[in-house]
Design a protein around this motif. Structure first.
Motif, PDB file in Angstrom:
ATOM      1  N   LEU A 196      -9.285 -11.556   7.266  1.00 48.86           N
ATOM      2  CA  LEU A 196      -8.142 -10.986   7.912  1.00 48.86           C
ATOM      3  C   LEU A 196      -8.379  -9.597   7.918  1.00 48.86           C
ATOM      4  CD1 LEU A 196      -5.339 -13.350   6.594  1.00 48.86           C
ATOM      5  CD2 LEU A 196      -6.257 -13.326   8.957  1.00 48.86           C
ATOM      6  N   ILE A 197      -8.710  -8.978   6.740  1.00 49.17           N
ATOM      7  CA  ILE A 197      -8.842  -7.481   6.738  1.00 49.17           C
ATOM      8  C   ILE A 197      -9.928  -7.035   7.618  1.00 49.17           C
ATOM      9  CG2 ILE A 197      -9.537  -5.501   5.193  1.00 49.17           C
ATOM     10  CD1 ILE A 197      -8.177  -7.096   2.881  1.00 49.17           C
ATOM     11  N   LYS A 198     -11.039  -7.954   7.557  1.00 47.66           N
ATOM     12  CA  LYS A 198     -12.230  -7.489   8.372  1.00 47.66           C
ATOM     13  C   LYS A 198     -12.015  -7.383   9.867  1.00 47.66           C
ATOM     14  CE  LYS A 198     -17.143  -9.182   9.325  1.00 47.66           C
ATOM     15  NZ  LYS A 198     -18.143 -10.269   9.257  1.00 47.66           N
ATOM     16  N   ASN A 199     -10.968  -8.361  10.418  1.00 51.04           N
ATOM     17  CA  ASN A 199     -10.823  -8.566  11.758  1.00 51.04           C
ATOM     18  C   ASN A 199      -9.489  -7.667  12.078  1.00 51.04           C
ATOM     19  OD1 ASN A 199     -12.787 -10.517  12.360  1.00 51.04           O
ATOM     20  ND2 ASN A 199     -11.430 -12.267  11.364  1.00 51.04           N
ATOM     21  N   ASP A 200      -8.962  -6.727  11.311  1.00 51.18           N
ATOM     22  CA  ASP A 200      -7.842  -6.070  11.626  1.00 51.18           C
ATOM     23  C   ASP A 200      -8.229  -4.626  11.400  1.00 51.18           C
ATOM     24  OD1 ASP A 200      -5.405  -4.924  12.058  1.00 51.18           O
ATOM     25  OD2 ASP A 200      -4.393  -6.052  10.568  1.00 51.18           O
ATOM     26  N   PRO A 201      -8.622  -3.814  12.481  1.00 52.94           N
ATOM     27  CA  PRO A 201      -9.254  -2.455  12.260  1.00 52.94           C
ATOM     28  C   PRO A 201      -7.931  -1.504  11.729  1.00 52.94           C
ATOM     29  CG  PRO A 201      -9.086  -3.339  14.488  1.00 52.94           C
ATOM     30  CD  PRO A 201      -8.900  -4.339  13.715  1.00 52.94           C
ATOM     31  N   GLU A 202      -6.789  -1.866  12.116  1.00 49.45           N
ATOM     32  CA  GLU A 202      -5.595  -0.992  11.767  1.00 49.45           C
ATOM     33  C   GLU A 202      -5.305  -1.017  10.380  1.00 49.45           C
ATOM     34  OE1 GLU A 202      -2.336  -1.704  14.481  1.00 49.45           O
ATOM     35  OE2 GLU A 202      -3.652  -1.474  16.196  1.00 49.45           O
ATOM     36  N   PHE A 203      -5.717  -1.980   9.668  1.00 41.23           N
ATOM     37  CA  PHE A 203      -5.489  -2.297   8.100  1.00 41.23           C
ATOM     38  C   PHE A 203      -6.513  -1.498   7.383  1.00 41.23           C
ATOM     39  CE2 PHE A 203      -5.163  -4.584   4.059  1.00 41.23           C
ATOM     40  CZ  PHE A 203      -3.946  -4.401   3.789  1.00 41.23           C
ATOM     41  N   ASP A 204      -6.055  -0.768   6.314  1.00 44.82           N
ATOM     42  CA  ASP A 204      -6.782  -0.131   5.501  1.00 44.82           C
ATOM     43  C   ASP A 204      -7.156  -0.836   4.304  1.00 44.82           C
ATOM     44  OD1 ASP A 204      -8.534   1.715   4.157  1.00 44.82           O
ATOM     45  OD2 ASP A 204      -6.916   2.993   3.738  1.00 44.82           O
ATOM     46  N   GLY A 205      -8.260  -1.612   4.046  1.00 47.35           N
ATOM     47  CA  GLY A 205      -8.229  -2.434   3.209  1.00 47.35           C
ATOM     48  C   GLY A 205      -8.757  -1.968   1.636  1.00 47.35           C
ATOM     49  N   SER A 206      -9.322  -0.558   1.898  1.00 50.41           N
ATOM     50  CA  SER A 206      -9.260   0.341   0.560  1.00 50.41           C
ATOM     51  C   SER A 206      -8.196   0.636  -0.201  1.00 50.41           C
ATOM     52  CB  SER A 206     -10.087   1.637   0.940  1.00 50.41           C
ATOM     53  OG  SER A 206      -9.271   2.501   1.827  1.00 50.41           O
ATOM     54  N   ASP A 207      -7.040   0.495   0.443  1.00 56.50           N
ATOM     55  CA  ASP A 207      -5.494   0.804  -0.336  1.00 56.50           C
ATOM     56  C   ASP A 207      -5.470  -0.492  -1.086  1.00 56.50           C
ATOM     57  OD1 ASP A 207      -3.579   2.392  -0.392  1.00 56.50           O
ATOM     58  OD2 ASP A 207      -2.227   1.444   1.032  1.00 56.50           O
ATOM     59  N   LEU A 208      -5.814  -1.509  -1.168  1.00 56.48           N
ATOM     60  CA  LEU A 208      -5.551  -2.519  -2.148  1.00 56.48           C
ATOM     61  C   LEU A 208      -6.276  -2.106  -3.562  1.00 56.48           C
ATOM     62  CD1 LEU A 208      -6.325  -5.661   0.051  1.00 56.48           C
ATOM     63  CD2 LEU A 208      -3.982  -4.471  -0.461  1.00 56.48           C
ATOM     64  N   ILE A 209      -5.681  -2.249  -4.346  1.00 56.35           N
ATOM     65  CA  ILE A 209      -5.984  -2.158  -5.900  1.00 56.35           C
ATOM     66  C   ILE A 209      -7.098  -3.574  -6.300  1.00 56.35           C
ATOM     67  CG2 ILE A 209      -5.428  -2.035  -8.083  1.00 56.35           C
ATOM     68  CD1 ILE A 209      -2.693  -0.812  -7.075  1.00 56.35           C
ATOM     69  N   LEU A 234       6.284  -2.442  -9.720  1.00 54.16           N
ATOM     70  CA  LEU A 234       5.415  -1.322  -9.506  1.00 54.16           C
ATOM     71  C   LEU A 234       5.077  -1.503  -8.011  1.00 54.16           C
ATOM     72  CD1 LEU A 234       3.453  -0.582 -12.628  1.00 54.16           C
ATOM     73  CD2 LEU A 234       5.346   0.777 -11.638  1.00 54.16           C
ATOM     74  N   PRO A 235       4.535  -0.240  -7.459  1.00 53.16           N
ATOM     75  CA  PRO A 235       4.015  -0.346  -6.095  1.00 53.16           C
ATOM     76  C   PRO A 235       2.783  -1.400  -6.076  1.00 53.16           C
ATOM     77  CG  PRO A 235       4.470   1.899  -6.479  1.00 53.16           C
ATOM     78  CD  PRO A 235       4.569   0.998  -7.686  1.00 53.16           C
ATOM     79  N   SER A 236       2.439  -2.143  -4.890  1.00 51.19           N
ATOM     80  CA  SER A 236       1.336  -2.870  -4.884  1.00 51.19           C
ATOM     81  C   SER A 236       0.077  -2.265  -4.464  1.00 51.19           C
ATOM     82  CB  SER A 236       1.851  -4.193  -3.741  1.00 51.19           C
ATOM     83  OG  SER A 236       2.966  -4.740  -4.330  1.00 51.19           O
ATOM     84  N   VAL A 237       0.158  -1.209  -3.776  1.00 48.36           N
ATOM     85  CA  VAL A 237      -1.170  -0.582  -3.067  1.00 48.36           C
ATOM     86  C   VAL A 237      -1.090   0.952  -3.628  1.00 48.36           C
ATOM     87  CG1 VAL A 237      -1.371  -2.030  -1.158  1.00 48.36           C
ATOM     88  CG2 VAL A 237       0.173   0.051  -1.249  1.00 48.36           C
TER      89      VAL A 237
END
Length: 471
Positions: A137-150, A381-384
């Motif tokens: 899903l991350i790969k197919n969504d250019p608007e989502f910044d996967g690097s923000d995930l911990i 706590l925050p998730s990202v």
């Protein structure tokens, strides 16, 4: 056998009917105007199944109650306001959660997005192909910044499949009673992990703060360990409490290649015995019998019955709500570096025709501010990563939070101090834990050394070890 099958089918049909009925009941009337303010979240744009004018209905399953359930409702309302083509129903299942989710899946009525237990349902469902690979899903969504995930909150079935992601993360820390430290002239514990007490300092200070009925502390001649009025420290007896100290000692739950338990290593034995010695050698922590009559932590601190407690960060929520005067600090270290561990509920998307809509809600729930009520309460706590900016934390941390909240609880989430949840990488964790937990009972009861107890359970433990997901 036929009768049992018939009964099972009736149960499944009844539950499916209840689930379908709940999906038609909007949550708007239950939350009124409690939705969050209008900042756009990372899930604010829709795609795939959500791009037409047709409304897509999805169900979000969870088991929480109280403030957490209220925050879910508010987040759902705010999300639907930003995404009018997606209707989210809060499918709250407060009891027998795993059993009911399993029945729904068996009846081809799986909820589209769920909080799953990482030590029970999560990985079996991933291995059965019931969950969507979040990496796709991350790969197919250019608007989502996967690097923000911990990274430490990614629940990976294997290196190429993310079964879920930890939302509302928490960690283990040291709670303490400043009034008792001041009363007995003891320096307060450090706020930063780089300054963590070594174990001997921790024990020494715990002794100074453990007071018997005659006013003597645990260092004084004539101290009476049978009649203690104030304990220096309390701690839980489950994996998230003892693993930070095992890790600090240089040990781990499994060995390096995941072929056997690591809880019989010299490092693990050292850490676990030190914890037991707090009860039976140093007399600074209550025995299991004494613990049964101890009040909760809020009352224990307010009435000066406890000076320190190794506990989960979520405890802040109760202490803050109760107006208790307290602070938080970092855990002590046994080896060269102090450690803590994360815990989190795992948010997963089930493989249904509505997975694109579920992905939009997934992104929203991970974004800073989606569940700000829980963050401001001290529960989550925050998730990202973007939730740990100075700007956001200033908004999240209120005047009710303890003074050291940022240094002792927030910073460890990103600087490498907080290790991933043990349940996220140990294959077959629940079965291993089912053997280890009762094996530890004689240790906490003072009836066995840790070394003897772990050796007695080693064959059973290793029979349940199936590997590491992080290798």
């Amino acid at each position: 056998m036929k009768r049992m099958f018939a009964v099972l089918m009736v149960i499944v049909m009844l539950f499916s009917t209840a689930a379908c009925s709940s999906s038609t009941d909007t949550s708007a009337d239950k939350t009124g105007n409690t939705a969050q303010s209008g900042d756009s979240k990372s899930g604010g744009t829709t795609s795939g199944a959500t791009s037409s004018d047709k409304t897509v209905e999805i169900r979000f399953s969870n088991w929480d109650g109280g403030a957490t359930l209220d925050a879910y409702e508010a987040a759902i309302n705010a999300f639907m306001k930003e995404n009018p083509n997606i209707k989210v129903t809060n499918l709250n299942i407060p009891s027998e959660y795993d059993t009911k989710i399993t029945a729904m899946i068996a009846a081809n009525d799986a909820p589209e997005i769920s909080i799953l237990n990482s030590d029970t349902l999560l990985y079996p469902l991933a291995e059965e192909g019931k969950l969507v690979n979040i990496l796709d899903l991350i790969k197919n969504d250019p608007e989502f910044d996967g690097s923000d995930l911990i990274d430490n909150l990614k629940y990976m079935r294997d290196p190429n499949f993310m079964a879920g992601y930890g939302i509302g993360p928490q960690n283990i820390c040291l709670f303490y009673n400043p009034a008792l430290f001041k009363k007995y002239g003891v320096e307060e514990p450090p706020a930063k992990y780089e300054n963590a007490w070594d174990w001997d300092t921790f024990v020494e200070n715990a002794k100074k703060l453990t007071i018997d009925k005659n006013g003597k502390n645990a260092l004084d001649p004539g101290f009476d360990p049978e009649n203690i009025d104030t304990y220096g420290v309390t701690f839980g007896k489950w994996w998230a409490i003892y693993m930070p100290l095992v890790l600090s000692s240089g040990g781990d739950y499994l060995n390096a290649d995941g072929t056997a338990t690591g809880m019989d290593s010299p490092e693990a034995i050292n850490a676990m015995q030190k914890m037991a010695d707090l009860i039976w050698v140093h007399h600074v922590s209550p025995t299991p019998i004494a613990s049964q009559t101890m009040p909760g932590l809020s009352e224990s601190i307010a009435t000066n019955k406890v000076a320190m407690s190794i506990n989960g960060q979520w405890t802040n929520s109760d202490l803050m709500a109760d107006g208790v005067e307290y602070n938080v600090a970092v855990l002590p270290k046994i080896g060269s570096k102090a450690k803590t561990v994360m815990t989190a509920g795992c948010l997963s998307i089930l493989d249904t025709p509505k997975k694109e809509a579920a992905w939009e809600f997934f992104k929203y729930m991970c974004s800073p501010g989606a569940v700000s009520a829980l963050e401001k309460s001290g529960l989550w706590l925050p998730s990202v990563k973007s939730g740990y900016t100075e700007e956001y934390l200033k908004e999240m941390i209120t005047d009710k939070h303890p003074a050291n909240y940022y240094e002792s609880i927030c910073l460890p989430m990103l600087d490498g101090t907080a290790e991933p949840p043990t349940t996220s990488w140990v294959v077959n964790f629940s079965k291993i834990n089912d053997v280890l937990t009762p094996a530890l009972d004689p240790v906490w009861a003072g009836e066995s050394s840790y070394a003897d107890a772990i050796r007695g359970a080693i064959s059973q433990l290793n029979a349940e070890v199936k590997g590491r997901r992080d290798k």
